[in-house]
Design a protein around this motif. Structure first.
Motif, PDB file in Angstrom:
ATOM      1  N   VAL A  32      35.691  50.409  24.635  1.00  0.00           N
ATOM      2  CA  VAL A  32      34.863  50.451  23.423  1.00  0.00           C
ATOM      3  C   VAL A  32      35.638  50.715  22.131  1.00  0.00           C
ATOM      4  O   VAL A  32      35.056  50.644  21.047  1.00  0.00           O
ATOM      5  CB  VAL A  32      33.734  51.504  23.569  1.00  0.00           C
ATOM      6  CG1 VAL A  32      32.842  51.170  24.755  1.00  0.00           C
ATOM      7  CG2 VAL A  32      34.277  52.928  23.697  1.00  0.00           C
ATOM      8  N   THR A  33      36.934  51.050  22.229  1.00  0.00           N
ATOM      9  CA  THR A  33      37.666  51.428  21.007  1.00  0.00           C
ATOM     10  C   THR A  33      38.529  50.254  20.511  1.00  0.00           C
ATOM     11  O   THR A  33      38.613  49.210  21.168  1.00  0.00           O
ATOM     12  CB  THR A  33      38.563  52.668  21.245  1.00  0.00           C
ATOM     13  OG1 THR A  33      39.560  52.335  22.208  1.00  0.00           O
ATOM     14  CG2 THR A  33      37.757  53.857  21.730  1.00  0.00           C
ATOM     15  N   LYS A  39      43.717  54.343  23.718  1.00  0.00           N
ATOM     16  CA  LYS A  39      43.149  53.595  24.853  1.00  0.00           C
ATOM     17  C   LYS A  39      43.402  52.094  24.701  1.00  0.00           C
ATOM     18  O   LYS A  39      43.740  51.419  25.679  1.00  0.00           O
ATOM     19  CB  LYS A  39      41.648  53.864  24.943  1.00  0.00           C
ATOM     20  CG  LYS A  39      40.967  53.106  26.061  1.00  0.00           C
ATOM     21  CD  LYS A  39      39.648  53.718  26.479  1.00  0.00           C
ATOM     22  CE  LYS A  39      38.592  53.775  25.418  1.00  0.00           C
ATOM     23  NZ  LYS A  39      37.353  54.428  25.905  1.00  0.00           N
ATOM     24  N   SER A  89      35.172  57.690  28.267  1.00  0.00           N
ATOM     25  CA  SER A  89      35.468  59.106  28.042  1.00  0.00           C
ATOM     26  C   SER A  89      34.760  59.896  29.149  1.00  0.00           C
ATOM     27  O   SER A  89      33.690  59.508  29.622  1.00  0.00           O
ATOM     28  CB  SER A  89      34.959  59.470  26.652  1.00  0.00           C
ATOM     29  OG  SER A  89      34.295  60.684  26.657  1.00  0.00           O
ATOM     30  N   LYS A  92      31.022  60.646  29.432  1.00  0.00           N
ATOM     31  CA  LYS A  92      30.044  59.602  29.788  1.00  0.00           C
ATOM     32  C   LYS A  92      29.705  59.578  31.276  1.00  0.00           C
ATOM     33  O   LYS A  92      28.834  58.831  31.705  1.00  0.00           O
ATOM     34  CB  LYS A  92      30.585  58.226  29.373  1.00  0.00           C
ATOM     35  CG  LYS A  92      31.138  58.177  27.957  1.00  0.00           C
ATOM     36  CD  LYS A  92      30.215  57.497  26.992  1.00  0.00           C
ATOM     37  CE  LYS A  92      30.633  57.642  25.557  1.00  0.00           C
ATOM     38  NZ  LYS A  92      31.498  56.645  25.032  1.00  0.00           N
ATOM     39  N   ARG A 168      25.690  63.023  15.931  1.00  0.00           N
ATOM     40  CA  ARG A 168      25.789  62.076  17.054  1.00  0.00           C
ATOM     41  C   ARG A 168      26.686  62.692  18.122  1.00  0.00           C
ATOM     42  O   ARG A 168      27.747  63.233  17.819  1.00  0.00           O
ATOM     43  CB  ARG A 168      26.408  60.765  16.567  1.00  0.00           C
ATOM     44  CG  ARG A 168      26.638  59.754  17.702  1.00  0.00           C
ATOM     45  CD  ARG A 168      28.002  59.870  18.353  1.00  0.00           C
ATOM     46  NE  ARG A 168      28.096  59.049  19.537  1.00  0.00           N
ATOM     47  CZ  ARG A 168      29.216  58.827  20.209  1.00  0.00           C
ATOM     48  NH1 ARG A 168      30.346  59.371  19.802  1.00  0.00           N
ATOM     49  NH2 ARG A 168      29.219  58.095  21.290  1.00  0.00           N
ATOM     50  N   GLN A 170      28.163  62.036  22.412  1.00  0.00           N
ATOM     51  CA  GLN A 170      28.258  61.156  23.582  1.00  0.00           C
ATOM     52  C   GLN A 170      27.195  61.601  24.594  1.00  0.00           C
ATOM     53  O   GLN A 170      26.568  62.642  24.423  1.00  0.00           O
ATOM     54  CB  GLN A 170      29.639  61.270  24.202  1.00  0.00           C
ATOM     55  CG  GLN A 170      30.772  60.975  23.245  1.00  0.00           C
ATOM     56  CD  GLN A 170      32.111  61.197  23.924  1.00  0.00           C
ATOM     57  OE1 GLN A 170      32.563  60.384  24.702  1.00  0.00           O
ATOM     58  NE2 GLN A 170      32.734  62.324  23.636  1.00  0.00           N
ATOM     59  N   PHE A 191      28.761  54.579  21.184  1.00  0.00           N
ATOM     60  CA  PHE A 191      29.863  54.605  20.219  1.00  0.00           C
ATOM     61  C   PHE A 191      29.712  53.482  19.177  1.00  0.00           C
ATOM     62  O   PHE A 191      29.954  53.700  17.989  1.00  0.00           O
ATOM     63  CB  PHE A 191      31.168  54.429  21.002  1.00  0.00           C
ATOM     64  CG  PHE A 191      32.424  54.581  20.209  1.00  0.00           C
ATOM     65  CD1 PHE A 191      32.693  55.729  19.487  1.00  0.00           C
ATOM     66  CD2 PHE A 191      33.387  53.576  20.229  1.00  0.00           C
ATOM     67  CE1 PHE A 191      33.883  55.877  18.782  1.00  0.00           C
ATOM     68  CE2 PHE A 191      34.574  53.707  19.538  1.00  0.00           C
ATOM     69  CZ  PHE A 191      34.818  54.858  18.807  1.00  0.00           C
ATOM     70  N   ASN A 208      34.850  63.607  16.777  1.00  0.00           N
ATOM     71  CA  ASN A 208      35.720  62.636  17.430  1.00  0.00           C
ATOM     72  C   ASN A 208      37.181  62.902  17.063  1.00  0.00           C
ATOM     73  O   ASN A 208      37.473  63.814  16.291  1.00  0.00           O
ATOM     74  CB  ASN A 208      35.303  61.196  17.087  1.00  0.00           C
ATOM     75  CG  ASN A 208      35.240  60.337  18.354  1.00  0.00           C
ATOM     76  OD1 ASN A 208      36.183  60.316  19.128  1.00  0.00           O
ATOM     77  ND2 ASN A 208      34.121  59.663  18.561  1.00  0.00           N
ATOM     78  N   ASN A 212      39.807  57.714  16.517  1.00  0.00           N
ATOM     79  CA  ASN A 212      38.477  57.084  16.511  1.00  0.00           C
ATOM     80  C   ASN A 212      37.831  57.161  15.126  1.00  0.00           C
ATOM     81  O   ASN A 212      37.186  56.218  14.680  1.00  0.00           O
ATOM     82  CB  ASN A 212      37.565  57.726  17.565  1.00  0.00           C
ATOM     83  CG  ASN A 212      37.827  57.156  18.957  1.00  0.00           C
ATOM     84  OD1 ASN A 212      38.458  56.113  19.107  1.00  0.00           O
ATOM     85  ND2 ASN A 212      37.353  57.843  19.980  1.00  0.00           N
ATOM     86  N   TYR A 235      40.038  60.110  28.920  1.00  0.00           N
ATOM     87  CA  TYR A 235      39.398  59.008  29.647  1.00  0.00           C
ATOM     88  C   TYR A 235      39.778  59.016  31.120  1.00  0.00           C
ATOM     89  O   TYR A 235      40.866  59.476  31.484  1.00  0.00           O
ATOM     90  CB  TYR A 235      39.856  57.658  29.084  1.00  0.00           C
ATOM     91  CG  TYR A 235      39.699  57.549  27.598  1.00  0.00           C
ATOM     92  CD1 TYR A 235      38.439  57.508  27.030  1.00  0.00           C
ATOM     93  CD2 TYR A 235      40.810  57.507  26.744  1.00  0.00           C
ATOM     94  CE1 TYR A 235      38.269  57.411  25.655  1.00  0.00           C
ATOM     95  CE2 TYR A 235      40.654  57.414  25.377  1.00  0.00           C
ATOM     96  CZ  TYR A 235      39.387  57.376  24.838  1.00  0.00           C
ATOM     97  OH  TYR A 235      39.223  57.281  23.486  1.00  0.00           O
TER      98      TYR A 235
END
Ligand code: LMR
Length: 328
Positions: A32-33, A39, A89, A92, A168, A170, A191, A208, A212, A235
Motif C-alpha cells: 500500500v505504500t 517497504k 503492518s 492489520k 485516523r 489502522q 491507508f 505514522n 509515510n 511489517y
C-alpha cells in the motif's frame, strides 16, 4: 511410415510441453505504500533478487500504492490465491491473531534496535507461524520506523492537546484503546483514504512514520507533527501457506534466499529513508515539526499506559515480557 509419424507427433508434443513448462511463474506482490518507502524499496529489491536467482522461472510483479488491493482486501485475496505476497503492518492482523498486537503497545520498545532484537528472538520467529491456521505463512519482518503524531491544530506538545480530536488509526483495537486513553476519538480507516480524510477534516490527525507522512503528503494538510516516537510501524511479509508449500523445491529455496537478502537490505535502509523524509518535510516548511522534551514524553507515556493492562491477557504476558527483554 505410420510409426515414423507417431514418433514425430510425440516429439512435437513433448517439445510443446517443455516450452509450456518453461513459462515463468507470475508472482504478484501487492502493498500500500510508495516505491520510495522502506517497504517499497524492499519489494523492488525482492523482485530484482528473485528474478536474478531464478532466471526465466519467476516473474515478480510489484503493485505499490494500494493499486491492486488495500491491506484488508489483500489478505482476503491472499487466502483465495489471487495475490502471492503482501507486507501489511502488524496492526492489520488484529482480526486474525491478538498475539501480534504486542507490537502496537505504546512506548513498548526503546528504539528500532530493540524491535530488531525482538523480531530475531525465538518468540519473534515463532510469531511468523502464528497465522498458518488462517492460511498465512510469515516469511520475514520488514521495518518501517517509529510513529509520530500529527494534527490540524497549532499546538501538539502534551496529551491534553489531542483531547476531543478525531484520529485516523489502522485496524487495531490496541490503537483504538491508545487514542481513547488520550480522550481522543479514533477512526479505523484504510491507508489509501487518509490523505483525503485529513484534507477535508473528516479526521483531525493521524499517527505514522516520517516516510509515510512524507510520501502520502500528510505534512501538506496538517499543521504540526510531534516527534513522539510512541510506537512503531513494522511489517510481516506473508504468503499463502498452501501455495508456498506446494512450490517446486528450487523455486521455494530461491524465493526464500531472495527474501532473506531483501529483508536485510530493506531493514538496513529504513532508518536512513525515514531521516531523509523527515528532512524533506522540514524543508517543505508546511507542517511544523514539534520536538518534545523528556518531560513531555513522560506525559504521553503515562497517558497511554493503561492500554498495557487492558490488553495484557489477550496478547499474553509471556509475549509482552519477551518484547520488553529486547530493550536491554
Ligand atoms: C498504515 O495503514 O498507516 C500503514 O500500515 C501503511 C503501511 O503499510 O505502512
Amino acid at each position: 511410415m505410420k510409426v515414423c509419424f507417431k514418433l514425430l507427433g510425440i516429439i512435437v508434443l513433448s517439445l510443446f510441453l517443455s516450452a509450456c513448462s518453461e513459462q515463468p511463474i507470475t508472482i504478484k506482490f501487492s502493498h500500500v505504500t510508495a516505491d520510495s518507502t522502506p517497504k517499497g524499496q524492499g519489494a523492488l529489491k525482492f523482485k530484482e533478487l528473485a528474478e536474478q536467482k531464478l532466471p526465466g522461472k519467476v516473474e515478480i510483479q510489484v503493485f505499490p500504492n494500494s493499486q491492486l488491493f488495500d491491506d484488508d482486501q489483500g489478505m482476503d485475496a491472499l487466502q483465495l490465491g489471487d495475490v502471492h505476497f503482501l507486507a501489511p503492518s502488524l496492526s492489520k492482523f488484529d482480526r486474525y491473531t491478538k498475539k501480534l498486537q504486542v507490537f502496537d503497545l505504546p512506548f513498548l520498545f526503546d528504539d528500532i534496535d530493540a524491535v530488531q532484537r525482538f523480531q530475531n528472538s525465538s518468540t519473534g520467529v515463532e510469531l511468523l507461524d502464528t497465522m498458518r491456521d488462517k492460511g498465512f505463512q510469515g516469511l520475514a519482518y520488514w521495518l518501517n520506523g517509529m510513529k509520530e503524531l500529527s494534527t490540524n491544530r497549532p499546538q501538539l506538545q502534551r496529551p491534553e492537546d489531542v483531547e476531543g480530536l478525531k484520529f485516523r488509526i489502522q485496524e487495531s483495537d490496541v490503537l483504538q484503546a491508545q487514542f481513547r486513553a488520550l480522550d481522543a476519538n479514533p477512526q479505523k480507516m484504510a491507508f489509501s483514504e487518509v490523505y483525503q480524510a485529513l484534507q477535508t477534516g473528516v479526521v483531525d490527525g493521524q499517527e505514522n512514520t516520517w516516510s509515510n507522512i512524507y510520501t502520502q503528503k500528510y505534512h501538506e494538510v496538517q499543521d504540526v507533527i510531534a516527534e513522539t516516537n510512541h510506537g512503531i510501524i513494522l511489517y510481516m511479509v506473508i504468503t499463502n501457506a498452501r501455495w508456498w508449500d506446494g512450490l517446486p523445491e528450487d523455486i521455494r529455496t530461491g524465493l526464500a534466499e531472495a527474501m532473506a537478502e531483501a529483508t536485510e537490505y530493506a531493514n538496513r535502509l529504513s532508518n536512513e529513508i525515514n531521516l531523509q523524509h523527515r528532512t524533506e518535510i522540514e524543508v517543505a516548511g508546511k507542517a511544523r515539526i514539534q520536538t518534545l522534551t523528556p518531560e513531555d514524553i513522560a506525559q504521553w507515556r503515562s497517558a497511554m499506559a493503561p492500554v498495557w493492562k487492558e490488553y495484557e491477557s489477550e496478547i499474553g504476558k509471556d509475549i509482552i515480557d519477551a518484547a520488553l527483554n529486547a530493550n536491554n
